[in-house]
Design a protein around this motif. Sequence first.
Motif, PDB file in Angstrom:
ATOM      1  N   ASP A 136      42.960  38.787  45.764  1.00  0.00           N
ATOM      2  CA  ASP A 136      41.521  38.950  45.964  1.00  0.00           C
ATOM      3  C   ASP A 136      41.085  40.259  45.304  1.00  0.00           C
ATOM      4  OD1 ASP A 136      38.915  39.288  46.871  1.00  0.00           O
ATOM      5  OD2 ASP A 136      39.342  38.505  48.872  1.00  0.00           O
ATOM      6  N   ASN A 137      40.405  40.160  44.166  1.00  0.00           N
ATOM      7  CA  ASN A 137      39.968  41.359  43.457  1.00  0.00           C
ATOM      8  C   ASN A 137      38.982  42.191  44.262  1.00  0.00           C
ATOM      9  OD1 ASN A 137      41.577  40.822  41.239  1.00  0.00           O
ATOM     10  ND2 ASN A 137      39.956  39.821  40.081  1.00  0.00           N
ATOM     11  N   GLU A 138      38.390  41.591  45.291  1.00  0.00           N
ATOM     12  CA  GLU A 138      37.466  42.340  46.130  1.00  0.00           C
ATOM     13  C   GLU A 138      38.167  42.919  47.358  1.00  0.00           C
ATOM     14  OE1 GLU A 138      33.959  39.970  46.762  1.00  0.00           O
ATOM     15  OE2 GLU A 138      33.161  40.549  44.805  1.00  0.00           O
ATOM     16  N   THR A 142      39.595  51.295  46.771  1.00  0.00           N
ATOM     17  CA  THR A 142      38.240  51.825  46.605  1.00  0.00           C
ATOM     18  C   THR A 142      38.175  53.311  46.274  1.00  0.00           C
ATOM     19  OG1 THR A 142      38.011  52.301  48.977  1.00  0.00           O
ATOM     20  CG2 THR A 142      37.269  50.125  48.198  1.00  0.00           C
ATOM     21  N   PRO A 152      30.864  45.691  46.976  1.00  0.00           N
ATOM     22  CA  PRO A 152      31.375  44.317  47.130  1.00  0.00           C
ATOM     23  C   PRO A 152      32.708  44.274  47.869  1.00  0.00           C
ATOM     24  CG  PRO A 152      30.647  44.725  44.881  1.00  0.00           C
ATOM     25  CD  PRO A 152      30.667  46.050  45.561  1.00  0.00           C
ATOM     26  N   ILE A 153      33.529  45.299  47.701  1.00  0.00           N
ATOM     27  CA  ILE A 153      34.833  45.339  48.362  1.00  0.00           C
ATOM     28  C   ILE A 153      34.660  45.595  49.848  1.00  0.00           C
ATOM     29  CG2 ILE A 153      37.039  46.589  48.468  1.00  0.00           C
ATOM     30  CD1 ILE A 153      36.613  47.162  45.429  1.00  0.00           C
ATOM     31  N   ASN A 156      33.250  42.394  51.384  1.00  0.00           N
ATOM     32  CA  ASN A 156      34.265  41.346  51.469  1.00  0.00           C
ATOM     33  C   ASN A 156      35.254  41.626  52.592  1.00  0.00           C
ATOM     34  OD1 ASN A 156      35.712  38.970  50.477  1.00  0.00           O
ATOM     35  ND2 ASN A 156      37.240  40.416  49.721  1.00  0.00           N
ATOM     36  N   ASN A 179      40.055  51.740  51.765  1.00  0.00           N
ATOM     37  CA  ASN A 179      39.117  50.650  52.019  1.00  0.00           C
ATOM     38  C   ASN A 179      38.669  50.644  53.479  1.00  0.00           C
ATOM     39  OD1 ASN A 179      40.597  50.240  49.624  1.00  0.00           O
ATOM     40  ND2 ASN A 179      40.240  48.047  49.661  1.00  0.00           N
TER      41      ASN A 179
END
Length: 220
Positions: A136-138, A142, A152-153, A156, A179
């Motif tokens: 999942d690229n999201e 970060t 977006p991360i 998500n 994150n």
Amino acid sequence: MKITVHMAIALFVATAVLGPVAAHADATGAAPAEAAKFKEITATKETLEQLRRGGWALYMRHGRTDNTKPDRYPSVDLNDCSTQRPLTEDGLKMAAQVGEEVRKARIPIGEIRISPLCRVKDTVAAAFPNHTFTLDNELLYTANLTDAEKQPIIANTRRLLSAPVANGVNRLLIAHAPNLMDLIGYFPKEGTLVVFRPKGNGEFDYIASIPPSLWPGLQQ
């Protein structure tokens, strides 16, 4: 695919107190300023009993890494592990240990979604070698992103931690400490498994954390 690297955020490590913490965010999806006061909760044997029933969202930070080999500036190539900070041998062993402890505790794992960075792919391969997972690229790291790139991360991650999970299984995300720091103000140690109660509509409760060193005591 390449990511532009910007200034890294400062790191934060939390300490332990009692009681679940509700997670909220501002209009951008990021944690409010008071989240810097986040307090870590240590899991108990009752936590494992709850996880065995399923219905929880779990977030695991990857294993220990080699900080002498940082992500390459000014760009990281997701298809070239040599441009990325790698796991150490201890980090691989840590990941394998956590996976073994999860199986020993009879915690059912359903969906696994992971960051596309190599240190996370190596973590899931060591911890859950026979389990399928989704890149999942999201869920990308970060710390090296601008506020706009983070959004977006963060959104998500909030969605995946808050979405309902069926009884009998648990959803597992494997990604990075910054994150969660951006989302709820919590910077877990490497290899830590963090437990959340999904509540739907972008809401969830932080329940407890299981650092690698805690597992043996919980399993007795």
